[in-house]
Design an enzyme around this catalytic site. Structure first.
Site, PDB file in Angstrom:
ATOM      1  N   GLU C 286       0.831  -1.198   0.000  1.00  0.00           N
ATOM      2  CA  GLU C 286       0.000   0.000   0.000  1.00  0.00           C
ATOM      3  C   GLU C 286       0.870   1.254   0.000  1.00  0.00           C
ATOM      4  OE1 GLU C 286      -3.961  -0.632   2.061  1.00  0.00           O
ATOM      5  OE2 GLU C 286      -3.154   1.078   3.167  1.00  0.00           O
ATOM      6  N   GLU C 289       2.282   1.743  -3.367  1.00  0.00           N
ATOM      7  CA  GLU C 289       1.223   2.214  -4.264  1.00  0.00           C
ATOM      8  C   GLU C 289       0.927   3.696  -4.035  1.00  0.00           C
ATOM      9  OE1 GLU C 289      -2.391  -0.005  -3.787  1.00  0.00           O
ATOM     10  OE2 GLU C 289      -3.406   1.034  -5.408  1.00  0.00           O
ATOM     11  N   CYS C 312      -7.924  -2.331   3.740  1.00  0.00           N
ATOM     12  CA  CYS C 312      -7.759  -3.542   4.549  1.00  0.00           C
ATOM     13  C   CYS C 312      -9.009  -3.927   5.299  1.00  0.00           C
ATOM     14  CB  CYS C 312      -6.583  -3.398   5.494  1.00  0.00           C
ATOM     15  SG  CYS C 312      -6.318  -1.768   6.060  1.00  0.00           S
ATOM     16  N   SER C 332      -6.890   1.658  -2.591  1.00  0.00           N
ATOM     17  CA  SER C 332      -5.691   0.864  -2.886  1.00  0.00           C
ATOM     18  C   SER C 332      -6.126  -0.522  -3.343  1.00  0.00           C
ATOM     19  CB  SER C 332      -4.863   0.746  -1.611  1.00  0.00           C
ATOM     20  OG  SER C 332      -3.975  -0.342  -1.718  1.00  0.00           O
ATOM     21  N   LYS C 371     -14.942 -10.288   7.775  1.00  0.00           N
ATOM     22  CA  LYS C 371     -13.824 -11.146   7.349  1.00  0.00           C
ATOM     23  C   LYS C 371     -14.325 -12.526   6.906  1.00  0.00           C
ATOM     24  CE  LYS C 371     -10.247  -8.481   7.961  1.00  0.00           C
ATOM     25  NZ  LYS C 371      -9.478  -8.046   6.786  1.00  0.00           N
ATOM     26  N   GLU C 374     -15.353 -11.889   3.470  1.00  0.00           N
ATOM     27  CA  GLU C 374     -14.177 -11.647   2.635  1.00  0.00           C
ATOM     28  C   GLU C 374     -13.485 -12.970   2.289  1.00  0.00           C
ATOM     29  OE1 GLU C 374     -10.534  -8.492   2.894  1.00  0.00           O
ATOM     30  OE2 GLU C 374     -10.566 -10.017   4.442  1.00  0.00           O
ATOM     31  N   GLU C 379     -12.529 -13.938  -5.594  1.00  0.00           N
ATOM     32  CA  GLU C 379     -11.196 -13.423  -5.967  1.00  0.00           C
ATOM     33  C   GLU C 379     -10.091 -14.036  -5.122  1.00  0.00           C
ATOM     34  OE1 GLU C 379     -14.226 -11.778  -5.543  1.00  0.00           O
ATOM     35  OE2 GLU C 379     -13.488  -9.798  -4.974  1.00  0.00           O
ATOM     36  N   CYS C 516     -10.760  -1.852  14.286  1.00  0.00           N
ATOM     37  CA  CYS C 516     -10.982  -3.281  14.535  1.00  0.00           C
ATOM     38  C   CYS C 516     -11.189  -3.611  16.015  1.00  0.00           C
ATOM     39  CB  CYS C 516      -9.797  -4.091  14.026  1.00  0.00           C
ATOM     40  SG  CYS C 516      -9.427  -3.737  12.310  1.00  0.00           S
TER      41      CYS C 516
END
Lengths: 598, 165, 594
Positions: C286, C289, C312, C332, C371, C374, C379, C516
């Site tokens: 990141e 980037e 994230c 990102s 999560k 995710e 992907e 979090c």
């Protein structure tokens, strides 16, 4: 200009329209068209006359002749006889059911004798779609007086001094409410007219809006001037198409004349009025819920304080009054606080409009001074109980109120007295019950209503009322116990004590008042499995009268559960355990040998 | 007559109509109830697709639109019959036997309150007080009001409409 | 604000104007029961429908009982919170609530963690009057990848509605229906999976009952560990270690990293690794980037958009995919630490072990419900095999340990395994709001300026305000940084970007209030938001105690790039560590031609 010397008023309220009064008005006009005096007679579709039982009503001015139950086909006779020849059509006159006399004037009728009409002063007298007729009866004079002769504080003082209390149900002093809104500082304030009449069986507000919409518009403008608001909103039930239509016409006319809008009558005061529609939620009669609904939200009430007068529509100070309250205002401003306060009781001033319904001879809309007794209303004005049956109870205050009995009949009606005897004024529904009405079922009817209409926000109202209803169902199904009666009282008390808004705080009243006044009837249901009114199906029995039964077998063949047995040409028998009480056998029997017993 | 939407689909012309209605109310969130009234007036009811499109047009989560629709009894997500039957169950009509009328209409049509007959002709609903208490009990079929209705008149009333196509 | 004199239960006291009776009572140790009231002071969140009516009290001169949560004090107010009228009312209302609530407590996911259950015990409810006669509300059970909705258990406290709408502006849940049929639900009662839900789990975090719970994967974890053919690798997110202790009765803010590792090892995981390692790699990608985009942008390349947004947080990713599908090129492309870890575990580490990815099970312990979603995104699968097989929450880990008779309090402190258990302080602070951007700043600063950053603590990036901004001097280049936690705050920053009003170079977004540490999978805070601050400071403590505090200085990170990935943003890194985003249909009908 042609001189009009006769008026034919036909009732254009919803009730009479349902009985073809609109066609009647058209026929009258048609009949007149061809006559030579057509220029001198005017047919007016007015608002509700109140005497709905005998509708459609036709009234002829100036002689005040009052025709009842007039049908379109009667138009020809009225024109030919009464208008042209000056002879009253006797068969259409009202006949007093007690004396059997013909009465040709409303003033002499029992129904009207004891009424004093302030809020409904114009209903039935003017064409609500014509602002000129309103103006001709002192219309918008009070607004002129307010704008040019009075200060806002004077207006508020007048309303306070009049002793006027809100007609929406709670009876909060109107002047104080206005004062509270006037004192709240803000760049923007609103005046809201609560026309979301939700009490099932009450139609006072609608009748006023249909019969005299300008009185409400005028009062809202006066209120706006007094509290410092420049915008008025009328929150009206979408189910009131006629009232909506007439309000729209009235607003347009008032704007055209310059009594509503910007710079009213050149005073520099601006006040615009628009309509907001309800969508069928009784709880929206509660003012915070109403405001949320106007904001496009679910109509859930919020806790007060803050009061709408402090923080209301779009968080701006908002004065909310109901239709009937507003309808009184122009009269109070015109005639003064003292005049208004001279009518009524010590703590409840003025008059109250009631929708009289149920098992009564004269169903209709009435306006009586506060302090009139229930007996006067039911027997003198209402003409007593229908079909010669016995009076059993009168329910006031709708789903928030209670059932009162014989012993309460001489109580003068006012806010505090009704509260003291376990009911309440509510918005003005008054339903009379006779010996055929089961009081447990009546309580159940109202609970069904509140359960359906509870918003669901607070637990006691959302769940508690459902539990009360289930217990009532248990009782009317014949499965109740004495413990259930205690439970109704305990749970009902807690629901009143803990609910968030007025709906839940009053919803157990129909149960609690019937427990108080008709305890024996509850006990009969529970202990004897008996419904004396014969209304609770599960407690009824279909039985075959042995002496009458010829054994034709028709009943046995139609019975869906095979509960009826018996050989051909012999007396039949109904097995009660199998009977589902559908009544098919009784319908089918040609010998009237099946009866229903309690 | 109700416009029937295919599931999850909306015809372009109907989308445009919804857009027009929403714009007519300035797309204001506070006008949601008026928007819903107008859309129900046009579609005859408020299917999910219409509510979703309203949400898109005024940028409001559809959950909120649905929350409002389900709060108010005037709004319906089911199309009504061509001849909607409304039985008044206000107090005045109740004490004069409205509940028996409900039973009778249900029995005659074989549907419950809130349902529509298979041929789309009739639907039954109850409402609270139409204000014609003098005529209690009252039944409305479409805009037509019937007063002093008794259970044995139900068949006759239905007959008037059954022959209509 | 003036002081006001009041009396509660015969005790006279002075409180600030604007205080509620509930707060005033709490101040003198009188705990008035309530189920629907929630005030998260540190996050500026309040839910006050005054709907449960359990907090009612007697107020002198008032006809009915007053809800103490929503009644402000006034001069001379006299309150009785404990009369028999009040006690009777509370118990009766509680009986009402329970009469419409399933009574399967023994096997309920919230057994012993349920506010309703506690309240029933506290109010002494022993029977439901006429319970056989009570109709109960029933709804379809709705299971999504992350959240289970069992609305039979909804008590209409509306906390979830407040979180989903007012705080997160997601609008997936709303009160629907009326009266007894009123419930909080999705549009048309559709599956949560078909709504705009981001799986942030804030509804679950505040639900007092088991109406909203996480999808429980503990049994699958047990089966995986028990399967001898599988190598089971576990990774633990930074926020877990700052909160896990709470489920074992420890004070909030206790760091239990070592005991947690011991516990995981004891459970039978073959390798106990740290998501912080993944976080350090995330920073490498990141940060690079950011610098790339910044460089091009400063060079005048109009195709390159700024600000760059962190990616994230999976709840946040779901949010912009569904709410801002026109802006998918701004975040990102770096995968989240969980997925970077999973991807490297099943490639880099599987190579080291010389096993096939199919034989490895990667379990993640996360403070998060999104999560779970995710982990099962397409992907992040190779031939159908996911990089992260199972994601469980902090709470589920606590349950798992308790099932295995492991009491965290009594466990020794142990270290993570190598090589993917090594991490820097930068990876640790990922767990709190502002941490990701601080970690990125530490690395990007040195990458850009080629100078050593001496003071690594950027206090201007820390804190709890919903939206924060700071400028960091990159040796003459002012980098403007924005931070938002809570999706409602993120929405504001995104709308600014859409309107061209944003001046930030980089923005960190965390879906959950507090980041979090306040995730939907953490031990329940039961309305005490001060717990979140304690968890955050625990993470900053762990960071301060680390030898390495910059991601690019981690030996394990250096090694993985040297031996496996090459350089940040290399083709291999791109393939394994980056992703792309998909606009999700914002609910709406398909428009068809007439």
């Amino acid at each position: 200009m042609t001189k009009i010397n006769q008026h034919i008023l036909t009732c254009g309220g919803t009730g009479c329209r349902a009985s073809e009064s609109k066609i009647l008005a058209a026929r009258l006009k048609e009949e007149l068209k061809d006559s030579e005096i057509s220029q001198n007679v005017k047919v007016v579709e007015s608002g509700c006359f109140g005497f709905c039982e005998k509708g459609p009503i036709v009234k002829i001015l100036p002689d005040n002749t009052f025709y009842t139950q007039v049908k379109p086909k009667d138009a020809k006779e009225i024109v030919e006889e009464h208008i042209l020849k000056g002879r009253k059509v006797e068969r259409l006159l009202f006949r007093d059911p007690n004396t059997n006399e013909l009465i040709d004037e409303s003033k002499s009728m029992g129904f009207y004798k004891k009424q004093i009409r302030i809020a409904t002063r114009n209903c039935g007298f003017i064409d609500p779609e014509n602002i000129g007729e309103y103006v001709a009866r002192e219309g918008y004079e009070a607004l002129g007086k307010a704008l040019f002769e009075l200060e806002p504080a004077d207006i508020i003082k007048t309303v306070k001094d009049s002793g006027m209390r809100g007609r929406g149900g709670g009876g909060f002093p109107t002047g104080f409410k206005w004062e509270l809104t006037a004192k709240s500082e803000s760049d923007k304030k609103y005046v809201v007219c609560n026309a979301d009449e939700g009490d099932p069986g009450a139609f006072m507000d609608r009748s006023i809006l249909e019969g005299d919409p300008h009185s409400v518009l005028e009062a809202m403008a006066i209120c706006g001037f007094a509290v410092g608001a420049d915008e008025g909103l009328i929150y009206i039930r979408a189910e009131y198409p006629l009232a909506i239509e007439r309000l729209k016409i009235a607003i347009k006319q008032a704007e055209d004349v310059g009594v509503i809008g910007d710079d009213i009558l050149g005073s520099g005061f601006n006040f615009n009025i628009s309509l907001k529609y309800g969508a069928g939620a009784f709880v929206c009669g509660e003012e915070t819920a109403l405001i949320h609904s106007m904001e496009g939200l679910r109509g859930e009430p919020t806790l007060k304080p803050p009061f709408p007068a402090e923080r209301g529509f779009f968080d701006k100070p908002t004065n909310v009054n109901n239709v009937e309250t507003f309808a009184n205002i122009p009269a109070i401003i015109n005639k003064g606080a003292e005049w208004y306060a001279s009518v009524g009781t010590e703590k409840s001033k003025g008059t109250k409009v009631f929708a009289l319904a149920g098992k009564i001879n004269n169903v209709g809309l009435i306006e009586v001074p506060m302090g009139t007794t229930l007996r006067e209303v039911i027997f003198d004005i209402g003409g007593g109980i229908k079909d010669g049956k016995k009076f059993k109870a009168v329910q006031t205050g709708g789903p928030s109120g209670g059932c009162l009995t014989e012993k309460h009949l001489d109580t003068p009606i006012d806010f505090d007295n009704l509260l003291a005897i376990g009911s309440m004024m509510g918005s003005g529904g008054m339903v009379v019950l006779d010996e055929d009405d089961c009081m447990v079922s009546m309580a159940k009817f109202y609970l069904e209503f509140t359960v359906e209409e509870s918003c669901g926000k607070c637990a006691p109202c959302r769940i508690g009322n459902k539990r009360l209803l289930e217990t009532l169902e248990k009782i009317t199904n014949g499965n109740g116990t004495m413990d259930d009666l205690d439970l109704l009282r305990i749970q009902g008390g807690v629901i009143k004590d803990t609910s968030l808004c007025g709906l839940g705080q009053t919803s157990p009243n129909p149960i609690l008042s019937t427990l108080d006044n008709f305890w024996d009837e509850y006990v009969e249901h529970v202990e004897e499995n008996k419904c004396r009114a014969g209304q609770c199906k599960s407690m009824l029995k279909y039985v075959i009268i042995e002496d009458e039964c010829v054994g034709c077998t028709a009943c046995a063949r139609v019975c869906p559960t095979g509960a009826i047995t018996g050989n051909k040409k012999e007396v039949h028998f109904i097995t009660q355990d199998l009977c589902i009480k559908c009544g098919a056998c009784m319908d089918k029997c040609n010998f009237e040998s099946i009866e229903l017993i309690a | 007559m109700s416009i029937v939407c295919e599931k999850d689909k909306l015809q372009k012309q109907h989308q445009l109509r919804i857009k027009e209605i929403c714009q007519g109310f300035g797309g204001e969130h506070s006008e949601l109830i008026n928007i819903l009234h107008a859309c129900q007036g046009y579609f005859g009811y408020l299917p999910a697709e219409v509510q979703e499109e309203i949400g898109m047009q005024i940028n409001m989560p559809v959950s909120k639109v649905f929350g409002v629709v389900t709060f108010y009894s005037f709004f319906t997500m089911k199309p009504k019959g061509r001849f909607p039957i409304s039985i008044c169950t206000g107090t005045a009509c109740y004490v004069r036997g409205a509940d028996k009328l409900v039973d009778e209409f249900q029995r005659e049509l074989g549907i419950d309150v809130g349902q529509t007959t298979g041929d789309g002709k009739f639907s039954i609903s109850t409402l609270r007080c139409v204000g014609a208490c003098g005529l209690a009990p009252v039944v409305m079929v479409g805009d037509k009001t019937y007063g002093h209705v008794s259970p044995n008149k139900v068949k006759k009333i239905l007959k008037e409409y059954k022959k209509e196509e | 604000m003036g002081k006001i004199n009041i009396t509660i239960d015969n005790r006279e006291l002075q409180v600030e104007e604007g205080t509620t009776i509930l707060e005033a009572a709490k101040g003198i140790g009188i705990d008035i029961p309530t189920l629907c009231h929630m005030k998260l002071d540190d996050l500026d969140v309040e839910n006050k429908p005054a709907g449960c009516r359990l907090c009612v009290v007697e107020v002198e001169g008032r006809r009915n009982l007053a809800p103490s949560c929503a009644t402000d004090v006034y001069e001379g107010l006299k309150v009785r919170s404990n009369t028999m009228r009040v006690v009777n009312a509370r118990r009766t209302v509680m009986e009402f609530i329970l009469s419409d609530h399933p009574k399967d407590c023994l096997i309920c996911p919230k057994n012993m963690e349920c506010d309703l259950q506690d309240m029933a015990a506290r109010l002494g409810v022993r029977e439901i009057p006429n319970h056989e006669n009570c109709e109960m509300s029933t709804y379809r059970l709705d299971t999504s990848p992350s959240i289970v909705r069992n609305m039979d258990k909804c008590i209409m406290c509306r906390k979830c509605e407040t979180m989903c709408n007012d705080v997160q502006t997601v609008g997936a849940l709303h009160a629907v229906g009326r009266g007894f049929e009123a419930v909080v639900s999705t549009p048309f009662h559709m599956d949560l999976d078909d709504t705009t839900c981001t799986y942030c789990g804030q509804c679950v975090a505040v639900c007092p009952t088991a109406a909203l719970t996480e999808v429980n994967h503990t049994n699958k974890v047990i089966r995986a560990i028990a399967d001898p053919t599988k190598t089971v690798v576990v990774q633990t997110a930074p926020a877990v270690r700052a909160a896990l202790g709470e489920d074992f009765g420890m004070e909030p803010g206790n760091l239990v990293t070592g005991q947690m590792v011991a516990g995981l090892r004891s459970l039978g995981f073959d390798y106990v690794f740290d998501t912080d390692f993944g976080a350090d790699v995330t920073i490498m990608e990141e940060g690079t980037e950011l610098l790339n985009r910044l460089g091009k942008h400063l060079a005048g390349d109009k195709d390159v958009k700024l600000p760059i947004l962190t990616s994230c947080c999976p709840g946040w990713v779901n949010f912009f995919e569904s709410q801002f599908p026109d802006m998918l090129d701004i975040p990102s492309t770096a995968r989240s630490p969980q997925q970077i870890f999973g991807s490297l575990a099943k490639t880099y580490f599987a190579d080291i072990l010389k096993i096939k990815r199919e034989d490895m099970v990667v379990v993640s312990i996360m403070p998060c419900l999104a999560k779970k979603y995710e982990a099962q995104r397409d992907e992040f699968k190779v031939d159908g095999n996911p990089d992260v097989d199972l994601s469980i929450t902090t709470r589920e880990l606590a349950h798992l340990m308790k099932q295995a008779n492991l009491n965290l309090v009594n466990l020794p402190e142990e270290d993570f395994d190598q090589p993917m258990g090594e991490s820097t302080g930068a990876g640790v602070i990922f767990g709190t709001t502002g941490g990701v951007i601080e970690a990125a700043t530490r690395t990007a600063y040195e990458m850009h300026t080629k100078k050593e950053l001496v003071d690594v603590e950027f206090h201007q990036l820390r804190g709890f305000e919903g939206i924060r901004e700071a400028t960091v001097d990159f040796d003459g280049l002012d980098i403007k940084i924005g931070i938002a936690h809570g999706l409602g705050n993120a929405r504001k920053l995104l709308e600014d970007i859409r309107d061209g009003k944003s001046e930030f170079h980089a923005i960190e977004v965390m879906a959950c209030p507090g980041g979090c540490i306040g995730g939907g999978g953490q031990p329940y805070h039961h309305g005490d938001s001060s717990i979140l601050k304690k968890r955050a400071s625990a993470l900053y403590r762990e960071d301060a105690g680390k030898k390495k505090r910059k991601s690019h200085e981690s030996p394990a990170v250096i090694k993985v790039y040297e031996e496996f990935l090459g350089a940040p943003m290399s083709e291999k890194a791109h393939h394994l560590l980056h992703t792309s985003y998909f606009g999700k249909k914002k609910s709406g009908p398909q428009i068809v031609e007439d």
